[in-house]
Write a protein that holds these residues in place. Structure first.
Motif, PDB file in Angstrom:
ATOM      1  N   GLN A  36       0.854  -1.148  -0.071  1.00  0.00           N
ATOM      2  CA  GLN A  36       0.063  -0.018  -0.220  1.00  0.00           C
ATOM      3  C   GLN A  36       0.847   1.327  -0.146  1.00  0.00           C
ATOM      4  O   GLN A  36       1.620   1.350   0.910  1.00  0.00           O
ATOM      5  CB  GLN A  36      -0.864   0.040   1.218  1.00  0.00           C
ATOM      6  CG  GLN A  36      -1.747  -1.323   1.265  1.00  0.00           C
ATOM      7  CD  GLN A  36      -2.962  -1.173   0.179  1.00  0.00           C
ATOM      8  OE1 GLN A  36      -3.301  -0.026  -0.257  1.00  0.00           O
ATOM      9  NE2 GLN A  36      -3.337  -2.268  -0.482  1.00  0.00           N
ATOM     10  N   PRO A  37       0.941   2.146  -1.080  1.00  0.00           N
ATOM     11  CA  PRO A  37      -0.186   2.226  -1.971  1.00  0.00           C
ATOM     12  C   PRO A  37       0.081   1.062  -3.165  1.00  0.00           C
ATOM     13  O   PRO A  37       1.273   0.404  -3.057  1.00  0.00           O
ATOM     14  CB  PRO A  37      -0.236   3.617  -2.573  1.00  0.00           C
ATOM     15  CG  PRO A  37       1.394   4.062  -2.392  1.00  0.00           C
ATOM     16  CD  PRO A  37       1.644   3.311  -1.003  1.00  0.00           C
ATOM     17  N   ALA A  38      -0.774   0.645  -3.990  1.00  0.00           N
ATOM     18  CA  ALA A  38      -0.589  -0.485  -4.965  1.00  0.00           C
ATOM     19  C   ALA A  38       0.584  -0.253  -5.726  1.00  0.00           C
ATOM     20  O   ALA A  38       0.840   1.030  -5.918  1.00  0.00           O
ATOM     21  CB  ALA A  38      -2.055  -0.683  -5.798  1.00  0.00           C
TER      22      ALA A  38
END
Length: 72
Positions: A36-38
């Motif tokens: 996270q984030p992707a």
């Protein structure tokens, strides 16, 4: 590895030779949360799990593992 609920999971079960002798039944269970984030592509995926072994002198225990992307 299978993707489910925002993470990859590992569930393996098999029989194998043990380096300290004999044969062992091995069962892996581990979870690898998605970054996270992707990321696209994912450069590294880290997680924690346990390895249960029976039937030999091999040892069960917990482990941390990281899969690192090395190229296309």
């Amino acid at each position: 590895l299978f993707r489910s609920n925002g993470m990859w999971t590992r569930t393996d079960e098999y029989d194998t030779s043990c380096p300290s002798g004999g044969t062992s039944h091995v069962k892996f269970d581990a979870q690898y949360p998605l970054p996270q984030p992707a990321q696209d592509p994912i450069t590294a995926l880290s997680g924690h799990g346990s390895k249960q072994e029976s039937g030999s002198a091999c040892v069960s225990g917990d482990f941390d593992q990281t899969f690192t992307r090395t190229g296309d």
